[in-house]
Design an enzyme around this catalytic site. Structure first.
Site, mmCIF file in Angstrom:
data_model
loop_
_atom_site.group_PDB
_atom_site.id
_atom_site.type_symbol
_atom_site.label_atom_id
_atom_site.label_comp_id
_atom_site.label_asym_id
_atom_site.label_seq_id
_atom_site.Cartn_x
_atom_site.Cartn_y
_atom_site.Cartn_z
ATOM 1 N N LYS A 162 0.871 -1.190 0.000
ATOM 2 C CA LYS A 162 0.000 0.000 0.000
ATOM 3 C C LYS A 162 0.893 1.220 0.000
ATOM 4 O O LYS A 162 1.855 1.278 0.773
ATOM 5 C CB LYS A 162 -0.899 -0.039 1.233
ATOM 6 C CG LYS A 162 -1.528 1.285 1.642
ATOM 7 C CD LYS A 162 -2.578 1.048 2.728
ATOM 8 C CE LYS A 162 -2.616 2.182 3.741
ATOM 9 N NZ LYS A 162 -3.565 1.890 4.839
ATOM 10 N N LYS A 164 1.002 5.543 0.068
ATOM 11 C CA LYS A 164 0.271 6.774 0.337
ATOM 12 C C LYS A 164 0.381 7.676 -0.889
ATOM 13 O O LYS A 164 1.457 7.757 -1.517
ATOM 14 C CB LYS A 164 0.881 7.484 1.551
ATOM 15 C CG LYS A 164 0.748 6.694 2.853
ATOM 16 C CD LYS A 164 -0.680 6.695 3.344
ATOM 17 C CE LYS A 164 -0.791 6.061 4.724
ATOM 18 N NZ LYS A 164 -2.173 6.059 5.215
ATOM 19 N N GLU A 214 -8.001 3.563 -1.069
ATOM 20 C CA GLU A 214 -8.472 3.771 0.303
ATOM 21 C C GLU A 214 -8.759 5.252 0.546
ATOM 22 O O GLU A 214 -7.921 6.112 0.258
ATOM 23 C CB GLU A 214 -7.380 3.259 1.261
ATOM 24 C CG GLU A 214 -7.768 3.294 2.729
ATOM 25 C CD GLU A 214 -6.687 2.627 3.593
ATOM 26 O OE1 GLU A 214 -5.918 1.778 3.077
ATOM 27 O OE2 GLU A 214 -6.611 2.971 4.784
ATOM 28 N N ASP A 239 -11.840 4.042 5.201
ATOM 29 C CA ASP A 239 -11.073 3.981 6.451
ATOM 30 C C ASP A 239 -11.677 5.040 7.385
ATOM 31 O O ASP A 239 -12.598 4.740 8.160
ATOM 32 C CB ASP A 239 -9.589 4.230 6.129
ATOM 33 C CG ASP A 239 -8.685 4.381 7.351
ATOM 34 O OD1 ASP A 239 -9.196 4.416 8.466
ATOM 35 O OD2 ASP A 239 -7.446 4.488 7.192
ATOM 36 N N GLY A 291 -3.824 -0.188 10.323
ATOM 37 C CA GLY A 291 -2.823 0.035 11.360
ATOM 38 C C GLY A 291 -2.729 1.503 11.720
ATOM 39 O O GLY A 291 -3.139 2.380 10.962
HETATM 40 O O1 OSB Z 1 -4.605 5.720 6.821
HETATM 41 O O2 OSB Z 1 -4.228 3.689 7.253
HETATM 42 C C1 OSB Z 1 -3.968 4.872 7.417
HETATM 43 C C2 OSB Z 1 -0.838 5.296 9.580
HETATM 44 C C3 OSB Z 1 -1.249 6.322 10.383
HETATM 45 C C4 OSB Z 1 -2.509 6.867 10.217
HETATM 46 C C5 OSB Z 1 -3.348 6.390 9.224
HETATM 47 C C6 OSB Z 1 -2.954 5.351 8.412
HETATM 48 C C7 OSB Z 1 -1.667 4.807 8.582
HETATM 49 C C8 OSB Z 1 -1.113 3.748 7.758
HETATM 50 C C9 OSB Z 1 0.005 2.922 8.343
HETATM 51 O O3 OSB Z 1 -1.458 3.542 6.620
HETATM 52 C C10 OSB Z 1 -0.448 1.644 8.906
HETATM 53 C C11 OSB Z 1 0.591 1.003 9.783
HETATM 54 O O4 OSB Z 1 1.633 0.596 9.272
HETATM 55 O O5 OSB Z 1 0.366 0.899 10.999
HETATM 56 MG MG MG Z 2 -5.996 4.734 5.626
#
Ligand code: OSB
Ligand code: MG
Length: 370
Positions: A162, A164, A214, A239, A291
């Protein structure tokens, strides 16, 4: 069971590398660690996933301290609790503040499982012996850095990548990744960085054969996502927009989401997470466990949840070493060939590492019935 004592520890842990999203960059992880004792001397552990700033949801470490100290802990101390599912009714007078609620509710689940002598996974109804895991990679300086990172994590065995994205770092990034890794299960997380005005741009993502996109639109939207989903081939996964079972039901009914990212903290606890899981399972909607850059205690709760049968897509629960030089549990969470073994010992299945906890603790509060 009765909760006789609660301890809150405020923690600060430096991540191995900063984590960047469409919102900004995080280097230090501030969070609360919760420990509860019952009348028999058992202990249960939980972790609040609220960050130090309210960019992901409105909650923060400080609002969680306030909610726990002044409202939530007094509602539980000394009460007879027969099952963790009942914690929600004790918290019913309190609106919102799901991460604060979840942190305490999770300690009760751990305690409950320990008292029964079963693993938390089993207490929740989990069936998997091991869970398949993916990895979430923050926004990188350039495409070459990202490709290197993805390569390294694939070599470590992670089953799904995944990345960002944000406006200005999206189509080109996804095109570059797709051409470097034509077959890899790939998805993108926008953390609410777009609006329906960007629909033509978002439609271009369809050519990259993503598993899902997402949370492309606003954190509190489920209407525009339904409009967008009708125009996209790529499945939308919500999410931020899903803060309860009711949110999940409405989003599914409206066609706003084809997959749900379940985070225990965001939805207010394991019982609510399980309800969302069960509802989605009946309707053929897959879920996966998100997460919050958790330390070991929160990670352990995520592993137990992911053992439920409809968590049938790799989640974001990576191994401890992806985040930390040293985690606060023993053993640490280890990923082997893209799998984490679900512990079978009673409770969360990982022990607190008190030396590490001491090292990263910045404050501590004890609560007892008066
Ligand atoms: O949007 O899923 C998310 C981390 C911090 C806040 C939001 C998100 C995330 C992650 C990382 O995508 C997930 C992880 O590795 O814990
Ligand atoms: Mg997310």
């Amino acid at each position: 069971m009765q909760i006789t004592q609660v301890t809150i520890r405020k923690m600060k842990m430096r991540m191995k590398e900063p984590f960047s999203t469409s919102f900004g960059t995080m280097q230090d992880k501030h969070f609360l660690l919760l420990e509860v004792c019952d009348e028999l001397g058992n202990t249960g552990w939980g972790e609040s996933v609220a960050f130090d700033a309210p960019w992901y949801t409105e909650e923060t470490v400080e609002t969680n301290i306030h909610m726990l100290r002044d409202f939530l802990i007094p509602l539980l101390l000394g009460k007879e609790i027969s099952h963790p599912d009942d914690v929600g009714s004790h918290f019913a007078p309190i609106r919102g503040n799901n991460m604060a609620k979840a942190s305490l509710e999770c300690t009760i689940w751990d305690l409950y499982a320990k008292r029964k002598g079963i693993s938390l996974a089993e207490a929740l109804g989990g069936q998997r012996e091991r869970i398949e895991v993916g990895i979430s990679i923050g926004i990188q300086k350039d495409l070459a850095d990202l490709v290197d990172k993805v390569q390294r994590y694939l070599e470590e065995g992670y089953k799904r990548i995944k990345v960002k994205i944000k406006p200005g770092a999206d189509v080109d990034v996804l095109r570059g990744l797709r051409s470097a890794f034509p077959q890899v299960p790939l998805m993108a997380d926008a953390n609410s960085a777009y609006s329906l005005d960007d629909i033509d741009l978002l439609k271009r993502f369809d050519e990259f054969d993503l598993l899902m996109i997402e949370q492309p639109l606003a954190h509190d939207d489920i209407i525009d996502h339904a409009v967008l989903q009708k125009q996209l081939k790529t499945p939308i996964c919500l999410d931020e927009s899903i803060n309860s079972f009711e949110d999940a039901r409405k989003a599914v009914e409206l066609g706003s989401t084809k997959v749900i990212n379940v985070k225990i903290g965001r939805v207010g606890g394991l019982s609510e997470a399980k309800r969302i899981h069960d509802y989605c399972m009946e309707r053929g909607i897959p879920v996966w466990c998100g997460g919050m850059l958790e330390a070991g205690i929160g990670r352990a709760h995520n592993i137990a949840l992911t053992s439920l049968p409809n968590f049938n897509l790799p989640g974001d629960t990576a191994g401890s070493s992806r985040y930390w030089e040293k985690d606060i549990i023993e053993p640490e969470v280890v990923v082997e060939n893209g799998y984490i073994t679900v512990p079978t010992v009673p409770g969360i299945g990982f022990s607190p590492n008190f030396r590490a906890i001491e090292e990263f603790m910045t404050d501590i509060w004890h609560f007892k019935e008066d």
